[in-house]
Structure formats: structure tokens, C-alpha cells
Design an enzyme around this catalytic site. Sequence first.
Site, PDB file in Angstrom:
ATOM      1  N   LYS A  36      18.630  11.832  33.765  1.00 56.35           N
ATOM      2  CA  LYS A  36      18.707  10.527  33.110  1.00 56.35           C
ATOM      3  C   LYS A  36      18.358  10.625  31.630  1.00 56.35           C
ATOM      4  CE  LYS A  36      17.950   7.714  37.219  1.00 56.35           C
ATOM      5  NZ  LYS A  36      17.125   6.663  37.864  1.00 56.35           N
ATOM      6  N   LYS A  74      26.425   3.570  42.595  1.00 58.09           N
ATOM      7  CA  LYS A  74      26.743   2.207  42.182  1.00 58.09           C
ATOM      8  C   LYS A  74      26.844   2.084  40.669  1.00 58.09           C
ATOM      9  CE  LYS A  74      21.862   0.976  42.836  1.00 58.09           C
ATOM     10  NZ  LYS A  74      20.937   0.095  43.537  1.00 58.09           N
ATOM     11  N   LYS A  78      27.301  12.598  44.121  1.00 56.70           N
ATOM     12  CA  LYS A  78      26.992  11.506  45.034  1.00 56.70           C
ATOM     13  C   LYS A  78      27.733  10.221  44.642  1.00 56.70           C
ATOM     14  CE  LYS A  78      22.914   9.091  46.858  1.00 56.70           C
ATOM     15  NZ  LYS A  78      21.438   8.964  46.742  1.00 56.70           N
TER      16      LYS A  78
END
Length: 335
Positions: A115, A200, A197
Amino acid sequence: MSIILSGIQPSGSLTLGNYLGAIKNFVKFQEDLKEGDELFVFIADLHAITVPQDPTKLRDNIKKLAALYLACGLDPSKSTLFIQSEVKEHAELAYILQSITYIGELERMTQYKDKKQKQVEGVSTALLTYPILMAADILLYNSDYVPVGVDQKQHLELARNLAERFNYRYSETFKVPESLIQKTGSKIMSLQNPEKKMSKSDDNEKASIYLTDNEATIRKKIASSVTDSDNSIIFDPVNKPGISNLLSIYASCKGISIEDAVNENQNINYGIFKTRVADEVCRLLIPIQERYNSILNDNEYLNKVLDEGRDKASFFARKMMAKVNRKVGVGRKNN
């Protein structure tokens, strides 16, 4: 008595991967509870603000996520659903746990590294320390088991380490939690890049099936999913990640093993297989969507569930924080 706890951030729309890897298992755990067991499921809104969020959209997402949990089968008479920020002890315990956490432990977190690379305007302190808040979420309820995806095992290990460290320094206080990882469906991959993965937050909307996607959209996304050219339906995540991912989706939606999924789809082409996968996904999601729309429009019921969940979670949390504060020595000891 066993306590199971887990939560999901209300950021972005929930995907099929979120359902198959997490929410579906919450419902199963709920049905398997014995007398005295507890299942706590929370909406992790404090975790969501580690990156900038639009306040109005965040509140809307909190409400939608609560409605989705209930639509997916979470029963408030058997489990406790609540909003993380409404139980103030989560943040209180997180700060105390910071006092026994080392910077190096946090900087080694794989998700933090990933991140950090994506941040454009600098990295917030919260992005570094949110694994401590996650540990507080878990330890606050003396959780025995935490359902986690394989990418969250590192965070659970920190929670275990902090529990042991606190117990060693201040005497026995926290249980050391164990992970619960489902073998089938625990990690559903992107339809467009099956080596990462399903997320969303993926910029490519074709990569993820959202729980609120309509039937036409679901079928279109699965039909355009990335596979390979040899047209053999076998489970081989290394050499055939696309087909293996579709097999995982098919097996998880239908509630069968990967082996059975392979056997059911032998000697058919990829086009027919993708149609079968889409059939199973639609069969699963359409009834959930119907319940979701009904619950979302019933504010009185939704608020009642969340109020009762907050009150019950707060009861457990206050007891634990009183114990922790006494051990650490902060505040006044009540005789």
C-alpha cells in the site's frame, strides 16, 4: 465457550470473493455455535479511514454492508453485528498495544509495503499502525478463532505475538487466537488477472463480480474472464490460473470439492464451462440481492440490529478494558 470474531471494511462494493472467502463462512460458523459460544462480526470503519474516504459515501457503505451481512444470512439472534467505531474500546486498546509494538514489526508487514508503494500524497501513520488496531479488534473480545484469508495471516500472527508479549509483561490477560482458513474459496482471484486476488478496489471493474451486480453483468464478466488456449478443465493454479479460479468459484458457489467440480465439467469446452459457472453464481447471488434490497429499505430494523449489536459488544469490551487498564496501571483503581 469459544469466541469467533471477524470483520470487513466498508470501502468499495463487496465482491464474490468477500462472500465466498468470508461472509459465507460467518453464516456457517453461526449455525455451528454451541451453547455459550459467541460470534462477533463487525464493520471495520476505522480501518477504512487509513486512506482518504468521502464521509457521505463511507456512511452509506456502512449501511449497505450491514444490510449485505444480514441478506447473506447473518442472524442477529445468533450472532453480534456491530460497527467498530461505535465501540470506543477498539481504539483505546489499540493505543495501549502500540506501547508494546516495535516499529520493525509493522514495517515488515507485506500489505503495508504494497500500500505504501501505491500512495501518491504520502503515507499516513494509520496505514503503518492499523495492524495494531486489528490486533485490538481480536484481543478485545478474547477471541479464540479468527477467520482470515491467507493474505491476513501475517496480521493475525502479530495479534498472537502481542497477546503473548502483554501476558508476559503484565500477567495472563489475553487468549492467543487461532486462525480459521477455509480450503475451498478462501482466496478467489481476479477474473482479468487470475494471479492476484479479486478486489473491491480493482480499477478494472471486469476483474471482480460484485454482490450487487445484476445477472447480465455477472454473465458478461465471467464470459470475458481470462483463461488459456488448451481447453482442458483441470485444477492447476500455477499453469492454468484462470481455469483454476473458475473451478474454485464453481465449487464454492455449489458447495462441493474442487475434485468434484473438475469431474462435473470434464469433456466440455471453456464456453460451456463459463456458462455453468455463471449459472451457479447467479443462483447464489440473486436471492441475496432480493433480501438485501428489502433490508436496506427498512431503516428501523437495520438500526435496531446495529444498536443491539453495539450494546452487546460494548459490554464485552468494557470488561476487557477495565482489566487491561488495571494491569497496565493507567487511571484510578476502583476498590
